[in-house]
Write a protein that holds these residues in place. Structure first.
Motif, mmCIF file in Angstrom:
data_model
loop_
_atom_site.group_PDB
_atom_site.id
_atom_site.type_symbol
_atom_site.label_atom_id
_atom_site.label_comp_id
_atom_site.label_asym_id
_atom_site.label_seq_id
_atom_site.Cartn_x
_atom_site.Cartn_y
_atom_site.Cartn_z
ATOM 1 N N GLY A 408 3.380 1.085 22.623
ATOM 2 C CA GLY A 408 2.511 1.341 21.488
ATOM 3 C C GLY A 408 1.275 2.149 21.834
ATOM 4 O O GLY A 408 1.149 2.732 22.913
ATOM 5 N N VAL A 409 0.332 2.156 20.872
ATOM 6 C CA VAL A 409 -0.893 2.963 20.974
ATOM 7 C C VAL A 409 -2.099 2.058 20.752
ATOM 8 O O VAL A 409 -2.123 1.272 19.802
ATOM 9 C CB VAL A 409 -0.899 4.109 19.937
ATOM 10 C CG1 VAL A 409 -2.185 4.934 20.053
ATOM 11 C CG2 VAL A 409 0.330 4.993 20.104
ATOM 12 N N VAL A 410 -3.097 2.169 21.624
ATOM 13 C CA VAL A 410 -4.376 1.493 21.440
ATOM 14 C C VAL A 410 -5.364 2.511 20.898
ATOM 15 O O VAL A 410 -5.580 3.562 21.512
ATOM 16 C CB VAL A 410 -4.911 0.897 22.758
ATOM 17 C CG1 VAL A 410 -6.269 0.240 22.532
ATOM 18 C CG2 VAL A 410 -3.932 -0.116 23.320
ATOM 19 N N ALA A 424 -0.228 5.032 9.666
ATOM 20 C CA ALA A 424 0.950 5.890 9.835
ATOM 21 C C ALA A 424 1.783 5.432 11.024
ATOM 22 O O ALA A 424 3.017 5.395 10.957
ATOM 23 C CB ALA A 424 0.508 7.344 10.026
ATOM 24 N N LEU A 425 1.118 5.044 12.115
ATOM 25 C CA LEU A 425 1.849 4.545 13.279
ATOM 26 C C LEU A 425 2.596 3.261 12.937
ATOM 27 O O LEU A 425 3.756 3.074 13.322
ATOM 28 C CB LEU A 425 0.875 4.285 14.429
ATOM 29 C CG LEU A 425 0.207 5.512 15.053
ATOM 30 C CD1 LEU A 425 -0.847 5.082 16.073
ATOM 31 C CD2 LEU A 425 1.233 6.420 15.711
ATOM 32 N N LYS A 426 1.938 2.375 12.219
ATOM 33 C CA LYS A 426 2.584 1.123 11.829
ATOM 34 C C LYS A 426 3.794 1.391 10.936
ATOM 35 O O LYS A 426 4.846 0.768 11.095
ATOM 36 C CB LYS A 426 1.577 0.234 11.098
ATOM 37 C CG LYS A 426 2.152 -1.106 10.663
ATOM 38 C CD LYS A 426 1.141 -1.910 9.864
ATOM 39 C CE LYS A 426 1.768 -3.211 9.370
ATOM 40 N NZ LYS A 426 0.837 -3.975 8.501
ATOM 41 N N LYS A 427 3.649 2.337 10.015
ATOM 42 C CA LYS A 427 4.761 2.670 9.132
ATOM 43 C C LYS A 427 5.927 3.263 9.920
ATOM 44 O O LYS A 427 7.094 3.075 9.565
ATOM 45 C CB LYS A 427 4.288 3.653 8.063
ATOM 46 C CG LYS A 427 5.295 3.901 6.954
ATOM 47 C CD LYS A 427 4.714 4.811 5.887
ATOM 48 C CE LYS A 427 3.578 4.137 5.142
ATOM 49 N NZ LYS A 427 3.081 4.955 4.012
ATOM 50 N N ALA A 428 5.608 3.947 11.023
ATOM 51 C CA ALA A 428 6.655 4.523 11.870
ATOM 52 C C ALA A 428 7.207 3.506 12.859
ATOM 53 O O ALA A 428 7.995 3.860 13.733
ATOM 54 C CB ALA A 428 6.101 5.726 12.629
ATOM 55 N N GLU A 429 6.765 2.232 12.739
ATOM 56 C CA GLU A 429 7.212 1.132 13.594
ATOM 57 C C GLU A 429 6.813 1.337 15.050
ATOM 58 O O GLU A 429 7.534 0.944 15.978
ATOM 59 C CB GLU A 429 8.723 0.928 13.472
ATOM 60 C CG GLU A 429 9.160 0.538 12.054
ATOM 61 C CD GLU A 429 10.657 0.299 11.953
ATOM 62 O OE1 GLU A 429 11.384 0.741 12.861
ATOM 63 O OE2 GLU A 429 11.088 -0.328 10.977
ATOM 64 N N GLY A 449 -3.357 -4.864 7.631
ATOM 65 C CA GLY A 449 -2.442 -5.657 8.449
ATOM 66 C C GLY A 449 -2.244 -5.126 9.848
ATOM 67 O O GLY A 449 -1.238 -5.412 10.492
ATOM 68 N N ILE A 450 -3.210 -4.353 10.342
ATOM 69 C CA ILE A 450 -3.118 -3.779 11.689
ATOM 70 C C ILE A 450 -3.756 -4.745 12.684
ATOM 71 O O ILE A 450 -4.864 -5.223 12.452
ATOM 72 C CB ILE A 450 -3.830 -2.411 11.738
ATOM 73 C CG1 ILE A 450 -3.124 -1.431 10.797
ATOM 74 C CG2 ILE A 450 -3.861 -1.862 13.162
ATOM 75 C CD1 ILE A 450 -3.888 -0.159 10.561
ATOM 76 N N PRO A 451 -3.115 -5.073 13.785
ATOM 77 C CA PRO A 451 -3.717 -5.949 14.796
ATOM 78 C C PRO A 451 -5.040 -5.364 15.296
ATOM 79 O O PRO A 451 -5.125 -4.157 15.576
ATOM 80 C CB PRO A 451 -2.669 -5.992 15.906
ATOM 81 C CG PRO A 451 -1.383 -5.644 15.235
ATOM 82 C CD PRO A 451 -1.739 -4.680 14.152
ATOM 83 N N THR A 452 -6.051 -6.194 15.428
ATOM 84 C CA THR A 452 -7.376 -5.719 15.834
ATOM 85 C C THR A 452 -7.953 -6.614 16.933
ATOM 86 O O THR A 452 -7.543 -7.756 17.110
ATOM 87 C CB THR A 452 -8.354 -5.694 14.649
ATOM 88 O OG1 THR A 452 -8.533 -7.037 14.164
ATOM 89 C CG2 THR A 452 -7.848 -4.805 13.531
ATOM 90 N N PHE A 453 -8.933 -6.061 17.644
ATOM 91 C CA PHE A 453 -9.722 -6.823 18.611
ATOM 92 C C PHE A 453 -11.169 -6.400 18.446
ATOM 93 O O PHE A 453 -11.506 -5.228 18.629
ATOM 94 C CB PHE A 453 -9.265 -6.557 20.043
ATOM 95 C CG PHE A 453 -10.180 -7.169 21.081
ATOM 96 C CD1 PHE A 453 -10.150 -8.533 21.326
ATOM 97 C CD2 PHE A 453 -11.078 -6.374 21.794
ATOM 98 C CE1 PHE A 453 -10.999 -9.086 22.279
ATOM 99 C CE2 PHE A 453 -11.917 -6.917 22.737
ATOM 100 C CZ PHE A 453 -11.883 -8.287 22.983
ATOM 101 N N SER A 454 -12.011 -7.344 18.088
ATOM 102 C CA SER A 454 -13.430 -7.051 17.912
ATOM 103 C C SER A 454 -14.149 -7.321 19.223
ATOM 104 O O SER A 454 -14.319 -8.476 19.624
ATOM 105 C CB SER A 454 -14.023 -7.914 16.790
ATOM 106 O OG SER A 454 -15.414 -7.675 16.670
#
Length: 612
Positions: A408-410, A424-429, A449-454
């Motif tokens: 994946g991408v950070v 767009a990345l999430k939609k592309a799985e 609904g994108i995973p996040t880290f604060s």
């Protein structure tokens, strides 16, 4: 059977060059083919050694081979200790303690029983060899973990167990051999016990003093930067030699403790030291495996019978699982992780080297079965290396203990344009993680609904909480150019410099503000600053995904969308590659592209739906 070769002795310099080329070459080929490097090194060593006779370490290197392997193993163990930062151990600490304090003695017992009743060795030989078999081989575990991309806790369990138990296994063999020696010589039991206690005490004290003294010297500036690595090496070799002089093989314990002390000393230059040591370890692991494989004597292997097979099966299917399950009982380690650790026990360099040493010593004492120790050790190493090399990754995936199948991408930085890109990345799985020190900047990503880290991606909290093995690409895209450069520069060695990208800096065109190529990440997409990309999103630009085909090629897409900016290419295997401006993109059917398109370009591109 080894092929008789009429090739004369190889010059030592040529021999060293051959070992280095084959070792590093095997690792590179393994990386290209996505294969376990250890397997290729084993095959390469056997081919140039006993099969063809081109290289014979005893003939071409001679008496230097033993000291070289000893020093290499010491440096490898020191580098392993240098990775053991207690802050990074986190929730694996309890499991590691149990694997060391319960698992090591129990592993000694179960291995001894496997040798006695499986291989048919005498109790004396089985007890000495069983002590060595405590080790699981950091020289093998490290490359396997790098390839398998395990989750953080099982990876920590396997790594720490391998590194900490390596010197313990060697010392267990020393203890067992001392007992055997007492039973077969006039040496008193009290003298043997006293020698052992003195050796362990001296090794521990030397390791602590050396690590603490070196850390203090580095912190106070008593050693200039350019001399830190040479001073480290010189002290390492000195401590190893001195401790080994007091009690043979105790030097392994001393250098491991020294590495652990330095790892937990909070040195400002720690990362530079650790990365240099990692590079040295890659070279040393390669060389040692080639040397040991090339030294294999097929005539010794012919001494083995079917009992050797039963011994290997007992170790893999009974001794190792029983040891791990009993040691981790009630530890809180999830059962799936216990299963993975229980059935992952590759042996490596230390086992073969120390087994050969004590095998020769037992032969000198007159034990008839002692010549079987070295070939049994090599067979166990070969079987476990090949078995775990090919099965660890799929086995871990089956248990759900690896990173995502698609790297994946950070994305560093929460904003309107990064959120749109992440969607767009999430939609592309494609797995995507967005981080930002400011909790409020992640509001849009959380809503999508994108995973996040604060928090800061460079913090210890991020290192402990984030499973970065699931991500192969990093994009530094905050509104702070200096922070983006810092993140890209610091994490480039972890992700690979070709996989770290950075949004264009605001003053990039100014000669006075241009940075060296060694700093920051690569450019990608449209050459716009963070502010420029935010403005484009505000003006209605959108990220769209397009699937190419034989009927609708990249050239067709470029002709129809001349104003669009290509950001990424997603291959048929799901792997993503960010694209620089004007970079040539390799077209292929079923490849998808992600592009930033201007307003009013949402109509279908062709009769068949290719966009989402």
């Amino acid at each position: 059977m080894a092929v008789e070769s009429d090739i004369g002795a190889m010059a030592p310099v040529m021999a060293f060059a051959l070992v280095g080329a084959l070792g590093v070459g095997s690792q590179w080929v393994a990386w290209r083919l996505r294969m376990p490097a250890i397997v290729l090194m084993l095959v390469a060593g056997v081919l140039i050694g006993p099969v063809t006779g081109v290289f014979n370490p005893a003939r071409d290197i001679g008496p230097l081979m033993g000291p070289m392997i000893s020093i290499a193993v010491a440096i490898i163990l020191f580098e392993g200790g240098l990775t053991l930062n207690f802050h990074n151990l986190a929730d694996a600490a309890k499991g590691v303690r149990r694997l060391v304090f319960i698992g090591a003695p129990l592993g000694w017992l179960t291995s001894t029983l496997a040798l006695r009743y499986g291989a048919g060795l005498s109790w004396e030989s089985a007890t000495v060899f069983g002590g060595i078999m405590i080790v699981t081989g950091p020289t093998v575990i490290a490359p396997l973990l790098r390839t398998a991309r395990l989750s953080k806790r099982p990876a920590a369990l396997l790594q720490w167990e391998a590194i900490v138990n390596d010197p313990i296994g060697a010392l267990a063999a020393v203890l067992a051999f001392e007992v055997v020696l007492v039973m077969n010589t006039a040496t008193t039991v009290n003298a043997a016990i006293m020698d052992l206690v003195i050796g362990i005490t001296v090794a521990t004290v030397l390791g602590i003093l050396a690590g603490y003294g070196l850390a203090r010297a580095f912190k106070r500036g008593w050693v200039p930067e350019y001399m830190k690595v040479p001073v480290l090496f010189a002290l390492l070799l000195g401590i190893f030699g001195l401790s080994d002089y007091v009690l043979h093989e105790s030097g392994l314990l001393a250098v491991t403790i020294m590495g652990i002390v330095i790892a937990n000393a909070n040195l400002p230059s720690y990362e530079e030291l650790r990365r240099f040591k990692e590079h040295a370890t890659v070279l040393l692991v390669s060389g040692v495996f080639i040397l040991l494989a090339a030294s294999l004597d097929f005539s010794a292997l012919r001494q083995l019978d079917l009992r050797a097979i039963s011994f290997v099966l007992l170790v893999i299917l009974v001794a190792r699982p029983l040891t791990v399950f009993v040691a981790l009982l009630g530890s809180g380690v999830p059962y799936r992780e216990q299963i993975l650790v229980a059935f992952t026990g590759p042996r490596g360099v230390v086992l073969v080297a120390v087994a050969g040493l004590f095998g020769d010593r037992l032969i000198g004492l007159g034990f008839e079965d002692a010549p079987l120790i070295a070939p049994l050790a090599f067979v166990l190493v070969a079987v476990t290396v090949v078995l775990h090399g090919f099965t660890l990754a799929p086995f871990a995936r089956w248990l759900g203990l690896t990173g995502a199948d698609v790297p994946g991408v950070v994305v560093i930085g929460g904003s309107n344009w990064t959120t749109a890109f992440a969607e767009a990345l999430k939609k592309a799985e494609v797995p995507v993680l967005m981080t930002d020190p400011n909790f409020g900047n992640l509001r849009g990503a959380r809503a999508a609904g994108i995973p996040t880290f604060s928090g800061d991606i460079l913090s210890e909290a991020a290192e402990q909480r984030l499973e970065l093995i699931s991500y192969a690409t990093l994009v530094a895209a905050t509104d702070n150019d200096a922070y983006n450069t810092l993140v890209a520069t610091d994490l480039a060695p972890e992700f690979g410099r070709d996989s770290v990208f950075q949004v264009m800096r605001a003053k990039n065109d100014s000669a006075r503000h241009q940075l060296p190529r060694t700093l920051g990440g690569r450019k990608f997409g449209v050459e716009e600053t963070h502010r420029g990309l935010e403005r484009m999103i505000a003006d209605g630009w959108t990220f769209r995904i397009t699937r190419l085909s034989e009927e609708y090629t990249l050239e067709d897409w470029r002709a129809k969308r001349p104003d669009a900016h290509l950001f990424a290419r997603i291959g048929t295997n799901g792997a993503i590659k960010l694209i620089r401006k004007d970079e040539e993109v390799k077209p292929a059917p079923d490849v998808r592209i992600i592009a930033l398109r201007p307003p009013g370009s949402d109509e279908p591109e062709q009769p068949a739906p290719v966009s989402t």
